[in-house]
Write a protein that holds these residues in place. Structure first.
Motif, PDB file in Angstrom:
ATOM      1  N   UNK A  85      35.309  49.698  32.637  1.00  0.00           N
ATOM      2  CA  UNK A  85      36.732  49.453  32.414  1.00  0.00           C
ATOM      3  C   UNK A  85      37.400  48.603  33.474  1.00  0.00           C
ATOM      4  N   UNK A  86      36.631  47.802  34.231  1.00  0.00           N
ATOM      5  CA  UNK A  86      37.196  46.953  35.284  1.00  0.00           C
ATOM      6  C   UNK A  86      36.716  45.508  35.121  1.00  0.00           C
ATOM      7  N   UNK A  87      37.685  44.597  35.049  1.00  0.00           N
ATOM      8  CA  UNK A  87      37.394  43.176  34.847  1.00  0.00           C
ATOM      9  C   UNK A  87      38.120  42.312  35.871  1.00  0.00           C
ATOM     10  N   UNK A  88      37.470  41.208  36.259  1.00  0.00           N
ATOM     11  CA  UNK A  88      38.107  40.202  37.109  1.00  0.00           C
ATOM     12  C   UNK A  88      37.932  38.842  36.445  1.00  0.00           C
ATOM     13  N   UNK A  89      38.874  37.944  36.696  1.00  0.00           N
ATOM     14  CA  UNK A  89      38.813  36.596  36.143  1.00  0.00           C
ATOM     15  C   UNK A  89      37.670  35.822  36.808  1.00  0.00           C
ATOM     16  N   UNK A  90      36.799  35.262  35.981  1.00  0.00           N
ATOM     17  CA  UNK A  90      35.638  34.526  36.483  1.00  0.00           C
ATOM     18  C   UNK A  90      36.044  33.294  37.296  1.00  0.00           C
TER      19      UNK A  90
END
Length: 106
Positions: A85-90
């Protein structure tokens, strides 16, 4: 982490096997001088769950398209899943590629 396959290696004792992941995980550097927002989904419309400190490194488990973001490494709609449930912008992660470096998230 799940095991993708088991292989026997030459020189291993009789009956010994070595377990390896089919696609080894590695960590990638976040852009220098950046405190990066970690979001609950692949886009800027998702809530911030935490902030990575300057000098952080992330392990990317999978990637998926989301909202487009411009950052130090270009403009991209790719988002990196770094934990459940954790995302960062590539665009803020130095992967050395403008495309996918990990499988697409299911």
């Amino acid at each position: 982490m799940s095991v993708d396959h088991v292989e026997a290696l030459e020189g291993a004792g009789e009956g010994e096997t070595v377990t390896t992941a089919a696609s080894a995980l590695r960590s990638y550097a976040v852009a220098p001088g950046v405190r990066l927002n970690v979001r609950s989904g692949p886009g800027t419309g998702y809530g911030i769950v935490r902030v990575l400190p300057e000098g952080a490194r992330v392990t990317i488990f999978c990637q998926r398209p989301g909202s487009t973001v411009s950052g130090p490494y270009g403009t991209s709609n790719l988002w990196d899943n770094i934990d459940d449930g954790e995302y960062v912008a590539d665009a803020y992660v130095n992967t050395g590629s403008d495309g996918y470096v990990r499988p697409r998230c299911a």
